[in-house]
Design an enzyme around this catalytic site. Sequence first.
Site, PDB file in Angstrom:
ATOM      1  N   ASN A   1      50.886  34.635  58.926  1.00  0.00           N
ATOM      2  CA  ASN A   1      50.744  35.093  57.587  1.00  0.00           C
ATOM      3  C   ASN A   1      52.067  35.844  56.491  1.00  0.00           C
ATOM      4  O   ASN A   1      52.421  37.167  57.239  1.00  0.00           O
ATOM      5  CB  ASN A   1      49.635  36.173  57.768  1.00  0.00           C
ATOM      6  CG  ASN A   1      49.061  36.970  56.184  1.00  0.00           C
ATOM      7  OD1 ASN A   1      49.465  36.412  55.306  1.00  0.00           O
ATOM      8  ND2 ASN A   1      47.855  38.224  56.892  1.00  0.00           N
TER       9      ASN A   1
ATOM     10  N   LYS B   1      52.513  36.520  53.725  1.00  0.00           N
ATOM     11  CA  LYS B   1      51.098  38.154  53.252  1.00  0.00           C
ATOM     12  C   LYS B   1      52.887  37.512  51.762  1.00  0.00           C
ATOM     13  O   LYS B   1      53.263  36.718  51.512  1.00  0.00           O
ATOM     14  CB  LYS B   1      51.530  39.586  53.071  1.00  0.00           C
ATOM     15  CG  LYS B   1      51.600  39.414  54.900  1.00  0.00           C
ATOM     16  CD  LYS B   1      51.108  41.131  55.763  1.00  0.00           C
ATOM     17  CE  LYS B   1      50.258  40.780  56.966  1.00  0.00           C
ATOM     18  NZ  LYS B   1      50.345  42.331  57.454  1.00  0.00           N
TER      19      LYS B   1
ATOM     20  N   HIS C   1      41.254  39.333  55.080  1.00  0.00           N
ATOM     21  CA  HIS C   1      42.328  40.128  55.129  1.00  0.00           C
ATOM     22  C   HIS C   1      42.189  41.779  54.766  1.00  0.00           C
ATOM     23  O   HIS C   1      41.801  42.196  53.840  1.00  0.00           O
ATOM     24  CB  HIS C   1      43.744  39.703  55.002  1.00  0.00           C
ATOM     25  CG  HIS C   1      44.757  40.749  55.617  1.00  0.00           C
ATOM     26  ND1 HIS C   1      45.618  41.662  55.513  1.00  0.00           N
ATOM     27  CD2 HIS C   1      44.952  39.788  57.168  1.00  0.00           C
ATOM     28  CE1 HIS C   1      46.255  41.380  56.537  1.00  0.00           C
ATOM     29  NE2 HIS C   1      45.873  40.701  56.888  1.00  0.00           N
TER      30      HIS C   1
ATOM     31  N   GLU D   1      43.836  43.930  54.238  1.00  0.00           N
ATOM     32  CA  GLU D   1      44.690  44.690  52.353  1.00  0.00           C
ATOM     33  C   GLU D   1      43.696  43.634  51.640  1.00  0.00           C
ATOM     34  O   GLU D   1      44.578  44.750  50.182  1.00  0.00           O
ATOM     35  CB  GLU D   1      46.319  43.775  52.192  1.00  0.00           C
ATOM     36  CG  GLU D   1      47.135  44.659  54.107  1.00  0.00           C
ATOM     37  CD  GLU D   1      47.884  43.612  54.185  1.00  0.00           C
ATOM     38  OE1 GLU D   1      48.758  42.520  53.885  1.00  0.00           O
ATOM     39  OE2 GLU D   1      48.592  43.935  55.937  1.00  0.00           O
TER      40      GLU D   1
ATOM     41  N   GLU E   1      42.062  41.912  63.709  1.00  0.00           N
ATOM     42  CA  GLU E   1      43.091  42.852  63.197  1.00  0.00           C
ATOM     43  C   GLU E   1      42.686  44.266  63.245  1.00  0.00           C
ATOM     44  O   GLU E   1      42.117  44.532  62.013  1.00  0.00           O
ATOM     45  CB  GLU E   1      44.035  41.784  61.938  1.00  0.00           C
ATOM     46  CG  GLU E   1      44.275  40.841  61.610  1.00  0.00           C
ATOM     47  CD  GLU E   1      44.423  40.251  60.862  1.00  0.00           C
ATOM     48  OE1 GLU E   1      46.201  39.400  61.590  1.00  0.00           O
ATOM     49  OE2 GLU E   1      44.920  40.511  59.699  1.00  0.00           O
TER      50      GLU E   1
ATOM     51  N   GLY F   1      51.440  45.613  61.052  1.00  0.00           N
ATOM     52  CA  GLY F   1      52.590  46.565  60.348  1.00  0.00           C
ATOM     53  C   GLY F   1      53.198  48.298  60.573  1.00  0.00           C
ATOM     54  O   GLY F   1      53.837  48.536  60.391  1.00  0.00           O
TER      55      GLY F   1
ATOM     56  N   SER G   1      50.285  44.162  64.555  1.00  0.00           N
ATOM     57  CA  SER G   1      52.065  43.851  65.488  1.00  0.00           C
ATOM     58  C   SER G   1      52.457  42.779  66.439  1.00  0.00           C
ATOM     59  O   SER G   1      53.276  43.131  67.950  1.00  0.00           O
ATOM     60  CB  SER G   1      52.832  45.590  65.718  1.00  0.00           C
ATOM     61  OG  SER G   1      52.064  46.131  64.209  1.00  0.00           O
TER      62      SER G   1
END
Length: 260
Positions: free
Chosen positions: A9, A11, A94, A96, A164, A170, A210
């Site tokens: 991904n 992003k 996701h 985010e 996730e 991250g 991560s």
Amino acid sequence: MRVPIIAGNWKMNTTVSEAVELVNEMRQGLDEIDNVDKVICPPFISLAAVRELIKGSSVKLGAQNIYFEEKGAYTGEIAPLMLAELCEYVIIGHSERRQYFNETGEIINRKVQAALKAGLKPILCIGERLEENEAGRTEEVISQQLKASTTRKYYQSGLIIAYEPVWAIGTGMAATGKQVNKTIGFIRQIIYQKCCTRVAQETRILYGGSVTADNIAEFISQPEIDGALVGGASLKADQFLSIVKQTSEIGGLKEGASSS
Ligand code: 13P
């Protein structure tokens, strides 16, 4: 038998020319690795260019988002059939998007439905936040997210799940293989209850958060984990290649499930 998936991904990273450069760096190496579905998910604007570059290779293409309406006055959005012409997979829900773009379980549900209708393979992301994890609410949160965004039919149509945990994304603070294996076993149990043993055993459930070339082995060696959704490390050709290679070597095909 479940074939592992490693999906990158990207992003909101890479211009079109940077995307082309990155794909050129890893395309051949990826193409040579067997027994893993290799998926790269660049930004929308690079899909067409990347599609040309990976033509004839075993590398697959995915998008990072989708809109649920078929067409019309939805300025700035991308419809399912627009994507279906360019790619095979699509990441949906996701964390985010949930956090910054207010995507609710209901919106995500509509997106998964629209993606499946267009013949795309959705990768549905779920996962708990740090405070939920610390309060011991992981399983409750995941159950709620799956309840809001899925139906039995989605699983029967090959829905892919990516677990996730938000606190691992991250941050460099990956979960442990054991933790993830337990949670993914729990997810498989939910699918089993909603569908049947066969569908629960066939559903591919990935881990994301991560993941690097240094820790992928820990995840892939767990029986329930069917691959990874990789963020930062998917932007470095050598890292991503190593992750895919290790998955092929260790992961192989996985059989059975905790729910059987
Ligand atoms: P990182 O691998 O950068 O933690 O991102 C994970 C992720 O969000 C993939 O979708």
